[in-house]
Design a protein around this motif. Sequence first.
Motif, PDB file in Angstrom:
ATOM      1  N   TYR A 151       0.949  -1.337  -0.008  1.00 34.05           N
ATOM      2  CA  TYR A 151       0.076   0.142   0.196  1.00 34.05           C
ATOM      3  C   TYR A 151       0.983   1.255  -0.018  1.00 34.05           C
ATOM      4  O   TYR A 151       1.900   1.304   0.876  1.00 34.05           O
ATOM      5  N   VAL A 152       0.680   2.328  -0.892  1.00 34.99           N
ATOM      6  CA  VAL A 152       1.189   3.343  -0.923  1.00 34.99           C
ATOM      7  C   VAL A 152       0.148   4.720  -1.046  1.00 34.99           C
ATOM      8  O   VAL A 152      -0.833   4.285  -2.021  1.00 34.99           O
ATOM      9  N   LYS A 153       0.240   5.470  -0.318  1.00 28.12           N
ATOM     10  CA  LYS A 153      -0.449   6.986  -0.638  1.00 28.12           C
ATOM     11  C   LYS A 153       0.334   7.808  -1.143  1.00 28.12           C
ATOM     12  O   LYS A 153       1.510   8.022  -0.677  1.00 28.12           O
ATOM     13  N   ILE A 154       0.077   8.503  -2.260  1.00 29.29           N
ATOM     14  CA  ILE A 154       0.732   9.209  -3.145  1.00 29.29           C
ATOM     15  C   ILE A 154       0.260  10.640  -3.244  1.00 29.29           C
ATOM     16  O   ILE A 154      -1.186  10.608  -3.194  1.00 29.29           O
ATOM     17  N   ASP A 155       1.050  11.683  -3.280  1.00 27.96           N
ATOM     18  CA  ASP A 155       0.500  12.830  -3.469  1.00 27.96           C
ATOM     19  C   ASP A 155       1.212  13.311  -4.612  1.00 27.96           C
ATOM     20  O   ASP A 155       2.045  13.064  -5.268  1.00 27.96           O
ATOM     21  N   GLN A 156       0.695  14.634  -5.178  1.00 30.50           N
ATOM     22  CA  GLN A 156       1.330  15.460  -6.530  1.00 30.50           C
ATOM     23  C   GLN A 156       2.753  15.496  -6.165  1.00 30.50           C
ATOM     24  O   GLN A 156       3.345  15.159  -7.472  1.00 30.50           O
ATOM     25  N   CYS A 157       3.212  15.760  -5.500  1.00 30.74           N
ATOM     26  CA  CYS A 157       4.853  16.082  -5.279  1.00 30.74           C
ATOM     27  C   CYS A 157       5.534  14.887  -5.319  1.00 30.74           C
ATOM     28  O   CYS A 157       6.807  15.043  -5.241  1.00 30.74           O
ATOM     29  N   ARG A 158       5.196  13.621  -5.149  1.00 28.88           N
ATOM     30  CA  ARG A 158       5.918  12.427  -5.142  1.00 28.88           C
ATOM     31  C   ARG A 158       5.457  11.470  -6.109  1.00 28.88           C
ATOM     32  O   ARG A 158       5.937  10.284  -6.154  1.00 28.88           O
ATOM     33  N   LEU A 159       4.912  11.934  -7.287  1.00 31.81           N
ATOM     34  CA  LEU A 159       4.419  11.057  -8.391  1.00 31.81           C
ATOM     35  C   LEU A 159       5.739  10.344  -9.048  1.00 31.81           C
ATOM     36  O   LEU A 159       5.570   9.240  -9.251  1.00 31.81           O
ATOM     37  N   PHE A 160       6.944  11.041  -8.781  1.00 31.39           N
ATOM     38  CA  PHE A 160       8.225  10.380  -9.648  1.00 31.39           C
ATOM     39  C   PHE A 160       8.477   8.976  -8.610  1.00 31.39           C
ATOM     40  O   PHE A 160       8.913   8.143  -9.164  1.00 31.39           O
ATOM     41  N   ASP A 161       8.329   9.012  -7.484  1.00 31.76           N
ATOM     42  CA  ASP A 161       8.216   7.843  -6.729  1.00 31.76           C
ATOM     43  C   ASP A 161       7.348   6.699  -7.085  1.00 31.76           C
ATOM     44  O   ASP A 161       7.633   5.588  -7.149  1.00 31.76           O
ATOM     45  N   LEU A 162       6.276   7.075  -7.926  1.00 36.66           N
ATOM     46  CA  LEU A 162       5.402   5.992  -8.088  1.00 36.66           C
ATOM     47  C   LEU A 162       5.999   5.154  -9.380  1.00 36.66           C
ATOM     48  O   LEU A 162       5.866   3.815  -9.347  1.00 36.66           O
ATOM     49  N   GLU A 163       6.606   5.689 -10.349  1.00 36.12           N
ATOM     50  CA  GLU A 163       7.350   4.953 -11.133  1.00 36.12           C
ATOM     51  C   GLU A 163       8.606   3.732 -10.573  1.00 36.12           C
ATOM     52  O   GLU A 163       8.694   2.616 -10.958  1.00 36.12           O
ATOM     53  N   ARG A 164       9.176   4.448  -9.643  1.00 33.02           N
ATOM     54  CA  ARG A 164      10.334   3.675  -8.715  1.00 33.02           C
ATOM     55  C   ARG A 164       9.408   2.313  -8.085  1.00 33.02           C
ATOM     56  O   ARG A 164      10.139   1.350  -8.067  1.00 33.02           O
ATOM     57  N   ILE A 165       8.418   2.784  -7.401  1.00 32.44           N
ATOM     58  CA  ILE A 165       7.528   1.798  -6.740  1.00 32.44           C
ATOM     59  C   ILE A 165       6.950   0.713  -7.813  1.00 32.44           C
ATOM     60  O   ILE A 165       7.076  -0.311  -7.301  1.00 32.44           O
ATOM     61  N   TYR A 166       6.519   1.201  -8.872  1.00 32.06           N
ATOM     62  CA  TYR A 166       5.946   0.139  -9.660  1.00 32.06           C
ATOM     63  C   TYR A 166       7.043  -0.695 -10.276  1.00 32.06           C
ATOM     64  O   TYR A 166       6.746  -1.942 -10.467  1.00 32.06           O
ATOM     65  N   ARG A 167       8.268  -0.093 -10.575  1.00 29.67           N
ATOM     66  CA  ARG A 167       9.293  -1.039 -11.121  1.00 29.67           C
ATOM     67  C   ARG A 167       9.759  -2.092 -10.062  1.00 29.67           C
ATOM     68  O   ARG A 167       9.941  -3.194 -10.439  1.00 29.67           O
ATOM     69  N   ALA A 168       9.792  -1.642  -8.808  1.00 33.73           N
ATOM     70  CA  ALA A 168      10.298  -2.602  -7.833  1.00 33.73           C
ATOM     71  C   ALA A 168       8.972  -3.493  -7.555  1.00 33.73           C
ATOM     72  O   ALA A 168       9.246  -4.798  -7.629  1.00 33.73           O
ATOM     73  N   PHE A 169       7.853  -3.256  -7.943  1.00 31.07           N
ATOM     74  CA  PHE A 169       6.656  -4.262  -7.791  1.00 31.07           C
ATOM     75  C   PHE A 169       6.770  -5.035  -8.910  1.00 31.07           C
ATOM     76  O   PHE A 169       6.610  -6.276  -8.637  1.00 31.07           O
ATOM     77  N   THR A 170       7.109  -4.674 -10.199  1.00 33.48           N
ATOM     78  CA  THR A 170       7.285  -5.836 -11.153  1.00 33.48           C
ATOM     79  C   THR A 170       8.282  -6.773 -10.817  1.00 33.48           C
ATOM     80  O   THR A 170       8.306  -7.881 -11.425  1.00 33.48           O
ATOM     81  N   ILE A 171       9.766  -5.987 -10.374  1.00 35.09           N
ATOM     82  CA  ILE A 171      10.726  -7.019 -10.132  1.00 35.09           C
ATOM     83  C   ILE A 171      10.207  -8.223  -8.930  1.00 35.09           C
ATOM     84  O   ILE A 171      10.506  -9.370  -8.884  1.00 35.09           O
ATOM     85  N   VAL A 172       9.527  -7.852  -7.853  1.00 35.81           N
ATOM     86  CA  VAL A 172       9.114  -8.812  -6.976  1.00 35.81           C
ATOM     87  C   VAL A 172       7.899  -9.385  -7.681  1.00 35.81           C
ATOM     88  O   VAL A 172       7.941 -10.996  -7.439  1.00 35.81           O
TER      89      VAL A 172
END
Length: 189
Positions: A17-38
Amino acid sequence: LSSPPGQPIKKVQPHLYVKIDQCRLFDLERIYRAFTIVRQKYPRIELTISAGEDSMKSVESFLKRSGINSDLGVHFGTDMSTDTPSPVDITICLDTKQSFPLSLLSAWRSGTPALVPSYSLAFSMIKDRQNGMVYSEYGVGSLADTIIELVEDQSLVQQLSAQGLKESEAFDWPTLRSRWWSILTPPSM
């Protein structure tokens, strides 16, 4: 806090679970890439992304551009308690905008292990591998490795869950009220 605390969890499935806001959108790509690795190792992994109204359109646009959909185990909602299809068991805490790391407190309160990037506001409250886990913000592999470690080490999950619940007790309203009164009340003469 008004909600009752969660119960310690025994193992991780994993459901992130991750709560994301406008200023952290760049983290979403990193989290999704880690998600695909796992996902390569644990194909049943799920990811729930929560966003406020101000960020919802940006997150939806990112998900669409990236080809991410619910068929891939990714869910999108505005509130973890009502939109999550199944209970989450790992919370990624990106608190940087708020004056207090609410997602960390929420993770502790629910008994889910908290993963915190080393740049976040919540980092200062984490004792790595005791009340949460810190991952490097620079490498996608660091987050993926941390998630995999939690899936594979049930004793670590149990320890983080129990300690998080214990940490959350310090933020219960009766405890806070007592501490505030002790600070605000002048000593007796």
